[in-house]
Design an enzyme around this catalytic site. Structure first.
Site, PDB file in Angstrom:
ATOM      1  CG  HIS A 162      33.753  95.809  78.597  1.00  0.00           C
ATOM      2  ND1 HIS A 162      33.806  94.465  78.292  1.00  0.00           N
ATOM      3  CD2 HIS A 162      34.506  96.429  77.653  1.00  0.00           C
ATOM      4  CE1 HIS A 162      34.550  94.290  77.202  1.00  0.00           C
ATOM      5  NE2 HIS A 162      34.982  95.465  76.796  1.00  0.00           N
ATOM      6  CG  ASP A 198      33.708  95.511  71.324  1.00  0.00           C
ATOM      7  OD1 ASP A 198      33.667  96.747  71.224  1.00  0.00           O
ATOM      8  OD2 ASP A 198      34.651  94.900  71.881  1.00  0.00           O
ATOM      9  CG  HIS A 200      37.454  93.940  73.994  1.00  0.00           C
ATOM     10  ND1 HIS A 200      37.475  95.067  73.195  1.00  0.00           N
ATOM     11  CD2 HIS A 200      38.741  93.704  74.342  1.00  0.00           C
ATOM     12  CE1 HIS A 200      38.722  95.510  73.068  1.00  0.00           C
ATOM     13  NE2 HIS A 200      39.521  94.693  73.752  1.00  0.00           N
ATOM     14  CG  ASP A 287      36.776  96.545  69.415  1.00  0.00           C
ATOM     15  OD1 ASP A 287      35.899  95.799  68.938  1.00  0.00           O
ATOM     16  OD2 ASP A 287      36.783  96.898  70.616  1.00  0.00           O
TER      17      ASP A 287
HETATM   18  N1  Q9C Z   1      46.157  98.588  78.269  1.00  0.00           N
HETATM   19  C1  Q9C Z   1      35.725  98.231  74.595  1.00  0.00           C
HETATM   20  O1  Q9C Z   1      36.122  97.893  73.497  1.00  0.00           O
HETATM   21  N2  Q9C Z   1      41.877  97.651  78.402  1.00  0.00           N
HETATM   22  N3  Q9C Z   1      36.493  98.182  75.685  1.00  0.00           N
HETATM   23  C2  Q9C Z   1      42.905  96.830  77.862  1.00  0.00           C
HETATM   24  C3  Q9C Z   1      45.178  97.815  77.552  1.00  0.00           C
HETATM   25  C4  Q9C Z   1      40.509  97.240  78.267  1.00  0.00           C
HETATM   26  C5  Q9C Z   1      37.870  97.762  75.611  1.00  0.00           C
HETATM   27  C6  Q9C Z   1      44.227  97.131  78.509  1.00  0.00           C
HETATM   28  C7  Q9C Z   1      39.932  97.291  76.896  1.00  0.00           C
HETATM   29  C8  Q9C Z   1      38.460  97.562  76.954  1.00  0.00           C
HETATM   30  C9  Q9C Z   1      34.344  98.744  74.756  1.00  0.00           C
HETATM   31 ZN    ZN Z   2      35.964  96.243  72.414  1.00  0.00          ZN
END
Ligand code: Q9C
Ligand code: ZN
Length: 352
Positions: A162, A198, A200, A287
């Site tokens: 990210h 991933d 995301h 994930d």
């Molecule tokens: N409270 C990676 O998997 N936050 N990043 C979500 C939940 C962001 C995940 C909010 C999630 C980022 C590398």
């Molecule tokens: Zn992720």
């Protein structure tokens, strides 16, 4: 029957020094999901299987290499956080924009100008951990580039996909997978492909190589219509200028299971074959796992193995860089399943 070669796995204990404290989730203070237990769980699983995995220490990444991907001002801000008090965790809180302002990376109160997400805190150990996390990715890339291994794995933590050229966010500070790709390029590779699995969208990797026709970026992820990072990851985003067509996004609906995932993966595989890169970087988030606390897909441990096998069957020298995947007692076996799949696929054994 010949055994698959041992996969070198890079990890440095300094990566565990950073412990983000908590995150706000709909007004509730929750334990920060990007825990050290993630990395420890993965490490323990790999260490238990010395026939297939060997743990090695990375070589420290140079600042020059980091600057080949990142704005020096972002690096400076992460370094500024080293002067925080031992017990302090700093949550960027002021996100000024639209004015004639010049953010100062030497001032921690300006951190919001180098960040896109309030859930990604800074502490005095962030830079140390992020630097060693990036070192794992770059060392794994060098290992594959030199021909020392056909597949190498970076147990990178904190994650990286990210983080953009100038912004940290999404639990990411330095763009580990981008650094691995850039390292392969500087090592003389004609073309490199990054395949991000991933759950995301890999917005950082997409941004870093947006205008670069020599790096194909592909991301399979939960549709940004209702999933982090919300603003990017749509199919319309295909790359800019001379690089039009060298970014592929495959957004998939909530609840996507192993079978539905396969269709997206085949799209990615076809594009990689057509692009014909000399190296592959897998931004290896796990994930997508059905019980992941952050994810919204339904892949099983076995599905992850099949995904690895399909990617491995491309037969490309491959650098796998850990991205997301949050703590469950299964995180270690999920990573192992993915990596073992890569090795099996590479050996030419067909998926059943
Ligand atoms: N409270 C990676 O998997 N936050 N990043 C979500 C939940 C962001 C995940 C909010 C999630 C980022 C590398
Ligand atoms: Zn992720």
């Amino acid at each position: 029957m010949t055994a698959t070669p041992v996969i070198p796995c890079f990890f440095h204990p300094k990566q565990l020094k950073f412990k983000p404290k908590y995150e706000w989730a709909f007004g509730e203070k929750i334990e920060h999901p990007e825990t050290t237990a993630r990395a420890e769980g993965i490490l323990a699983a790999l260490e238990q299987d010395p026939e297939h995995f060997v743990i090695r220490r990375p070589v420290e990444v140079t600042e020059e290499m980091i600057h080949s991907v990142h704005d020096p001002r972002l690096v400076r801000m992460l370094q500024t956080a080293q002067s925080l008090r031992k017990t302090d965790t700093f949550y960027p809180a002021v996100f000024m924009r639209g004015m004639d302002i010049t953010p100062d990376p030497g001032q921690i109160s300006h951190a919001g100008s180098f960040c896109f997400d309030s859930g990604t805190p800074l502490s005095r150990e962030t830079w140390l951990a992020a630097r060693w996390s990036a070192s794992c990715a770059v060392t794994a890339a060098m290992t594959v580039a030199s021909g020392d291994a056909r597949i190498a794995y970076a147990l990178s933590r904190p994650p990286g996909h990210h983080a953009t050229r100038g912004l940290f966010g999404g639990y990411c500070y330095l763009a580990n997978s981008s650094l691995a790709a850039q390292c392969l390029r500087t090592g003389g590779a004609r073309r490199v492909a990054v395949l991000d699995i991933d759950v995301h969208h890999g917005n950082g990797t997409q941004e870093v190589f947006w205008d670069d026709p020599d790096v194909l970026t592909i991301s399979l992820h939960g549709s940004p219509e209702n999933f982090f990072p919300f603003f990017t990851g749509f199919a319309e985003e295909i790359g800019g200028g001379a690089a039009r067509g060298t970014n592929l996004n495959v957004p998939m609906p909530e609840g996507t299971d192993g079978q539905a995932y396969e269709m997206g993966l085949e799209q990615a595989i076809a594009r990689i074959l057509d692009y014909d890169p000399s190296f592959l970087v897998v931004a290896a988030g796990v994930d997508t796992y059905e019980r992941d606390p952050m994810g919204n897909f339904g892949l099983t441990t076995e599905d992850l193995g099949r995904v690895g096998e399909r990617i491995g069957a491309l037969g490309l020298p491959t650098v796998a860089v850990q991205e997301g995947g949050y703590y469950t007692p299964h995180i270690g076996r999920n990573v192992k399943s993915l990596l073992a799949g890569l090795a099996e696929g590479a050996r030419g054994k067909k998926a059943s």
